[in-house]
Design a protein around this motif. Structure first.
Motif, PDB file in Angstrom:
ATOM      1  N   HIS A   1       0.444  -1.032  -0.114  1.00 11.28           N
ATOM      2  CA  HIS A   1      -0.043  -0.133  -0.255  1.00 11.28           C
ATOM      3  C   HIS A   1       1.085   1.665  -0.144  1.00 11.28           C
ATOM      4  O   HIS A   1       2.175   1.073   0.327  1.00 11.28           O
ATOM      5  CB  HIS A   1      -0.815  -0.142   1.233  1.00 11.28           C
ATOM      6  CG  HIS A   1      -2.227  -1.155   1.420  1.00 11.28           C
ATOM      7  ND1 HIS A   1      -2.738  -0.743   0.313  1.00 11.28           N
ATOM      8  CD2 HIS A   1      -2.602  -2.025   2.117  1.00 11.28           C
ATOM      9  CE1 HIS A   1      -3.646  -2.216   0.662  1.00 11.28           C
ATOM     10  NE2 HIS A   1      -2.967  -2.409   1.113  1.00 11.28           N
TER      11      HIS A   1
ATOM     12  N   GLN B   1       1.504   6.322  10.224  1.00  8.38           N
ATOM     13  CA  GLN B   1       0.993   4.478   9.929  1.00  8.38           C
ATOM     14  C   GLN B   1       1.595   3.612   9.988  1.00  8.38           C
ATOM     15  O   GLN B   1       2.462   2.874   9.484  1.00  8.38           O
ATOM     16  CB  GLN B   1       0.888   4.426   7.607  1.00  8.38           C
ATOM     17  CG  GLN B   1      -0.043   3.672   7.163  1.00  8.38           C
ATOM     18  CD  GLN B   1       0.164   3.749   5.436  1.00  8.38           C
ATOM     19  OE1 GLN B   1      -0.115   5.115   4.844  1.00  8.38           O
ATOM     20  NE2 GLN B   1      -0.046   2.734   4.469  1.00  8.38           N
TER      21      GLN B   1
ATOM     22  N   HIS C   1      -9.909   1.563   5.333  1.00 10.23           N
ATOM     23  CA  HIS C   1      -9.896   0.458   5.311  1.00 10.23           C
ATOM     24  C   HIS C   1      -9.213   0.816   3.778  1.00 10.23           C
ATOM     25  O   HIS C   1      -9.378   2.581   3.521  1.00 10.23           O
ATOM     26  CB  HIS C   1     -11.544   0.143   4.290  1.00 10.23           C
ATOM     27  CG  HIS C   1     -12.253   1.034   3.773  1.00 10.23           C
ATOM     28  ND1 HIS C   1     -13.265   1.638   4.167  1.00 10.23           N
ATOM     29  CD2 HIS C   1     -12.612   0.537   2.184  1.00 10.23           C
ATOM     30  CE1 HIS C   1     -13.797   1.986   3.180  1.00 10.23           C
ATOM     31  NE2 HIS C   1     -13.493   1.660   2.306  1.00 10.23           N
ATOM     32  N   TRP C   2      -8.723   0.056   2.742  1.00 11.96           N
ATOM     33  CA  TRP C   2      -7.981   0.157   1.402  1.00 11.96           C
ATOM     34  C   TRP C   2      -9.222   0.558   0.520  1.00 11.96           C
ATOM     35  O   TRP C   2      -9.910  -0.757   0.004  1.00 11.96           O
ATOM     36  CB  TRP C   2      -7.410  -0.227   1.246  1.00 11.96           C
ATOM     37  CG  TRP C   2      -5.653   0.385   2.124  1.00 11.96           C
ATOM     38  CD1 TRP C   2      -5.432  -1.101   3.533  1.00 11.96           C
ATOM     39  CD2 TRP C   2      -5.241   0.189   2.037  1.00 11.96           C
ATOM     40  NE1 TRP C   2      -4.110  -0.324   4.167  1.00 11.96           N
ATOM     41  CE2 TRP C   2      -3.710   1.677   3.309  1.00 11.96           C
ATOM     42  CE3 TRP C   2      -4.323   2.242   0.771  1.00 11.96           C
ATOM     43  CZ2 TRP C   2      -2.960   1.877   3.178  1.00 11.96           C
ATOM     44  CZ3 TRP C   2      -3.721   2.963   1.487  1.00 11.96           C
ATOM     45  CH2 TRP C   2      -3.050   2.475   2.142  1.00 11.96           C
TER      46      TRP C   2
ATOM     47  N   ASP D   1      -5.686   2.024  -4.416  1.00 10.26           N
ATOM     48  CA  ASP D   1      -4.787   2.830  -3.442  1.00 10.26           C
ATOM     49  C   ASP D   1      -5.165   3.919  -2.645  1.00 10.26           C
ATOM     50  O   ASP D   1      -4.617   4.602  -2.559  1.00 10.26           O
ATOM     51  CB  ASP D   1      -3.774   3.077  -4.390  1.00 10.26           C
ATOM     52  CG  ASP D   1      -2.320   1.994  -4.887  1.00 10.26           C
ATOM     53  OD1 ASP D   1      -2.225   1.113  -4.030  1.00 10.26           O
ATOM     54  OD2 ASP D   1      -1.816   2.410  -5.923  1.00 10.26           O
ATOM     55  N   THR D   2      -5.800   4.043  -2.488  1.00 11.39           N
ATOM     56  CA  THR D   2      -6.772   5.342  -2.048  1.00 11.39           C
ATOM     57  C   THR D   2      -7.076   4.912  -0.720  1.00 11.39           C
ATOM     58  O   THR D   2      -7.978   3.734  -0.584  1.00 11.39           O
ATOM     59  CB  THR D   2      -8.012   4.998  -1.916  1.00 11.39           C
ATOM     60  OG1 THR D   2      -8.275   5.892  -3.348  1.00 11.39           O
ATOM     61  CG2 THR D   2      -8.156   7.125  -1.812  1.00 11.39           C
ATOM     62  N   LEU D   3      -6.164   5.565   0.179  1.00 12.51           N
ATOM     63  CA  LEU D   3      -6.799   5.265   2.282  1.00 12.51           C
ATOM     64  C   LEU D   3      -8.479   6.013   2.711  1.00 12.51           C
ATOM     65  O   LEU D   3      -8.284   7.009   1.942  1.00 12.51           O
ATOM     66  CB  LEU D   3      -5.864   5.706   2.287  1.00 12.51           C
ATOM     67  CG  LEU D   3      -6.198   5.872   4.401  1.00 12.51           C
ATOM     68  CD1 LEU D   3      -6.102   4.175   5.122  1.00 12.51           C
ATOM     69  CD2 LEU D   3      -4.994   6.228   4.961  1.00 12.51           C
TER      70      LEU D   3
END
Length: 314
Positions: free
Chosen positions: A52, A168, A217-218, A221-223
């Motif tokens: 990630h 993170q 959550h993912w 590639d976007t958090l």
């Protein structure tokens, strides 16, 4: 152009030219205060061992949060480009174009009012149910008395914007929002967000708070940070009197591209809004110093309201 529009135009130009420059990083270069054009990403996007994007770092390169005036304009949907053309971020409609010749100097109150009017020009606004527009208008007109973030109260989610520090870890995130003055005065806040696949607590079992219950959550590639359980003691945008109900549901999305972080928040509140509303994307730059630290925030001490001569927020 009418006399009224021309006067407003001149006031806005003067306000922009007199705004203090935003500090880039902690001790580095300065931005032209009249320009809000976004910096192009540079560098590669680092990744964690699980593949990630790695969001860890000090994200204060453009002063995205409530203290950074140039970036606030783009956050409110107003872009000022390098050629000094001004346009609406949502529609691309041109608002004004001017030369940065020295304008007539104004006093502080005139500058603040002009800058606040400018922020309100953006077309990206939440759409309330008809019965609530009068309440929004009254709250905005009397914001010095009605704004819940006055007197150094927490800005809350999503008004606090994007964090200035992200830590993170495999199963959780640490988000830090330094206290600051500027558009509104806020105290230092933090959020610890689980990233371990858990589900939300049922809304009826939560006591409303300023930061609510956030779970991450993912999506590729976007958090994504999904938050509910918020109290009603906050507004959800920088200016405008935009109140919400206790059932507001906020989805924040974080994307990293090299040295830039892009943050948006979508507010879903069917109690008062006709449809979900998404903020204008906010862009921050990673502090380039590997050893960068967030400076200590001074205690928030409200000293302005006693001297306010009008009720509307500047």
């Amino acid at each position: 152009m009418s006399d009224l529009r021309y006067s407003t135009f001149v006031a806005l130009v003067a306000a922009l030219c007199l705004l203090p420059p935003a500090v880039v990083a902690q001790e580095g270069e300065r931005m032209d205060p009249s320009i809000t054009v976004r910096t192009k990403p540079t560098g590669v996007t680092p990744r964690t061992p699980d593949g990630h994007p790695d969001f860890t770092g000090v994200w204060n390169g453009m002063r995205d949060n409530l203290g950074g005036v140039p970036n606030q304009l783009h956050n409110a949907g107003i872009a000022v480009e390098n050629d000094h053309s001004t346009y609406d971020v949502l529609s691309d409609a041109k608002i004004a174009t001017w030369s940065l010749a020295k304008p007539k100097q104004q006093n502080g109150e005139q500058n603040e009012r002009a800058a606040t009017l400018f922020r309100r020009m953006g077309a990206n606004r939440p759409i309330y149910k008809p019965e609530y527009w009068e309440m929004v208008k009254e709250l905005d007109a009397n914001a010095n008395e009605e704004d819940p973030s006055n007197n150094c109260m927490p800005a809350g989610v999503p008004r606090m914007g994007s964090p200035s520090y992200i830590g993170q870890f495999p199963n959780y995130l640490i988000l830090i929002y330094p206290g600051q003055g500027g558009l509104i005065a806020t105290q230092t806040s933090y959020r610890m967000i689980p990233l371990d696949g858990r589900k939300h607590t049922p809304l009826q079992d939560l006591d409303g708070s300023y930061t609510g219950e956030g779970i991450a959550h993912w999506e590729g590639d976007t958090l994504v940070v999904d938050t509910w359980g918020l109290n009603t003691a906050t507004w959800f945008d920088q200016v405008g009197g935009y109140f919400h109900s206790e059932n507001m549901h906020v989805i924040e999305r974080f994307q990293r591209n090299g040295n830039t972080l892009t943050w948006t928040a979508t507010i879903d509140d069917p109690d008062v809004l006709l449809e979900p509303w998404t903020t204008t994307p906010r862009v921050q730059i990673l502090n380039p110093k590997p050893k960068a630290m967030l400076p200590e925030s001074l205690p928030c001490s409200e000293r302005d309201l006693a001297h306010a001569v009008t009720k509307e927020h500047h």
